[in-house]
Design an enzyme around this catalytic site. Sequence first.
Site, PDB file in Angstrom:
ATOM      1  N   ILE A  80       0.896  -1.156   0.000  1.00 35.91           N
ATOM      2  CA  ILE A  80       0.000   0.000   0.000  1.00 35.91           C
ATOM      3  C   ILE A  80       0.931   1.201   0.000  1.00 35.91           C
ATOM      4  CG2 ILE A  80      -1.890   1.197   1.149  1.00 35.91           C
ATOM      5  CD1 ILE A  80      -2.473  -1.405   2.666  1.00 35.91           C
ATOM      6  N   GLU A  81       1.048   1.876  -1.123  1.00 29.90           N
ATOM      7  CA  GLU A  81       2.054   2.934  -1.271  1.00 29.90           C
ATOM      8  C   GLU A  81       1.409   4.313  -1.227  1.00 29.90           C
ATOM      9  OE1 GLU A  81       5.679   2.138  -3.541  1.00 29.90           O
ATOM     10  OE2 GLU A  81       4.441   0.790  -4.730  1.00 29.90           O
ATOM     11  N   GLY A  82       2.035   5.201  -0.463  1.00 34.38           N
ATOM     12  CA  GLY A  82       1.518   6.543  -0.293  1.00 34.38           C
ATOM     13  C   GLY A  82       0.679   6.647   0.962  1.00 34.38           C
ATOM     14  N   ASN A 139      -5.181   7.607   1.290  1.00 34.71           N
ATOM     15  CA  ASN A 139      -5.111   6.693   0.155  1.00 34.71           C
ATOM     16  C   ASN A 139      -6.336   5.766   0.166  1.00 34.71           C
ATOM     17  OD1 ASN A 139      -4.413   4.379  -1.490  1.00 34.71           O
ATOM     18  ND2 ASN A 139      -2.285   5.027  -1.370  1.00 34.71           N
ATOM     19  N   GLU A 186      10.678   1.161  -8.748  1.00 34.23           N
ATOM     20  CA  GLU A 186       9.332   1.701  -8.556  1.00 34.23           C
ATOM     21  C   GLU A 186       8.543   1.703  -9.857  1.00 34.23           C
ATOM     22  OE1 GLU A 186       6.291   3.201  -6.152  1.00 34.23           O
ATOM     23  OE2 GLU A 186       8.289   2.599  -5.521  1.00 34.23           O
TER      24      GLU A 186
END
Length: 442
Positions: A57-59, A67, A160
Amino acid sequence: GAGASGIIAARQLKAAGIDVTILEARDDAIGGRLHKVCIAEFPPGSGRFVEVGGNWIEGLGNEAEVNPVYSLAWKHDLHFQPTDFHDVTYRSNKGAVDQAGFKKRFDEFNKMAESLEEMAEKREQLNLVDISLRAAYRMAGWYPQDEMDDSIEWNSFDYEQAESPDVSSFWKTSDIKTFKHYGDGSDFVMDQRGYQHILEAEAKSFGCGYGSECLQLGKVVTEIQWNFVQVHCKDGSVYKADYVVSSVSLGVLQNKDLKFTPPLPDWKIQAIHSFHMATYTKIFVAFPSKFWTDQTQWVWYGSERRGEYANWQVLDAKPFKKHFGGKHVLLCTVTGEIAHRVERQSDEKTLRELMVVLRNMYGPSVPDASAILVSRWHSDPLFRGSYTNWPIGMLIEEFDNLIAPVKRLWFTGEHTSMEYFGYVHGAILAGNRTGNDLVACI
């Protein structure tokens, strides 16, 4: 499709009282590119499953703008663990090196990367054309000098975006909106139900879960007729509808796996083929015993070929140890042409190459691996790649054409998110937008 965008678009349509049928190609699971290994445990006999698709789960960290993946994760009690991408040890092909020198050079790269935001703002104010991220790096004073510099750069960008700075847009990738808008944090999903659980639970919540009439598994779509909507499947079934939403990946759209009748207009075909479908390949390797002495979450390798087995996530490091129950597992990631090569060759050949690298890093006493698992998204006809990257010089008008409907045929997916392409939250936001727009149209 029953990936993130398809499920969320269906949710919005169902909420408006519109009858929906979801056609999913897989016959055993929904989730799309959120997919745990269901065919086997890894390591074998461990009772543990691994994610071959999305894993983070990025950000995270911005309380003012949460998010949407994080919201679903909390709603459906998904288990995850904070990670630190700067918790790194660097090793060369001669083994351990001076970490102080590595940290100094890593800090220099990060300062250069931070300076790009100001450069981007100035170029936008002057209405200058897009350039490659490589050109921007050089303008900011970054010139890789050796394998360590290549490793720092690859692990900071390619890891990324799954493509190199040479082919990536400075305008869209230098200041990745995910971290600017939602925060710098990233959590690693470690849930035996799989990351896909949030989509399974969400589908169930609006009546399209497993066993429901509106979810049809094992439906590989071969043709979409879009003047008067008919969807043809490999098993011979045909579905008629008023509208159809295509949530297949950009990679599938770029190949001949799916036929559109009549053929899509030239402006749509040009837009589809102008964007990049990148490949991010995960290689899980299990060992009978632990041989690495590093206490960090990651080990970076300075390979002679840029990006070749340069990233190793230590899955028995403290944040991940509980999930793997004392098993000795490393996760190596490759991207781009190296990922394509790894997918094409046998796992045995890949393992031989990996063992050479590990023995360069840790010496000849490294034991033989006991198991290997390689993801193959690029060669999977249901996906044809991992996620989208934005190439150099792409115009907004081209993106508008990519997401635009063609009469009764609509498009969604992470590739239709201008700010968050390549991310799970990009897919969710795109599905939400497409569903709402189609509701308004109807």
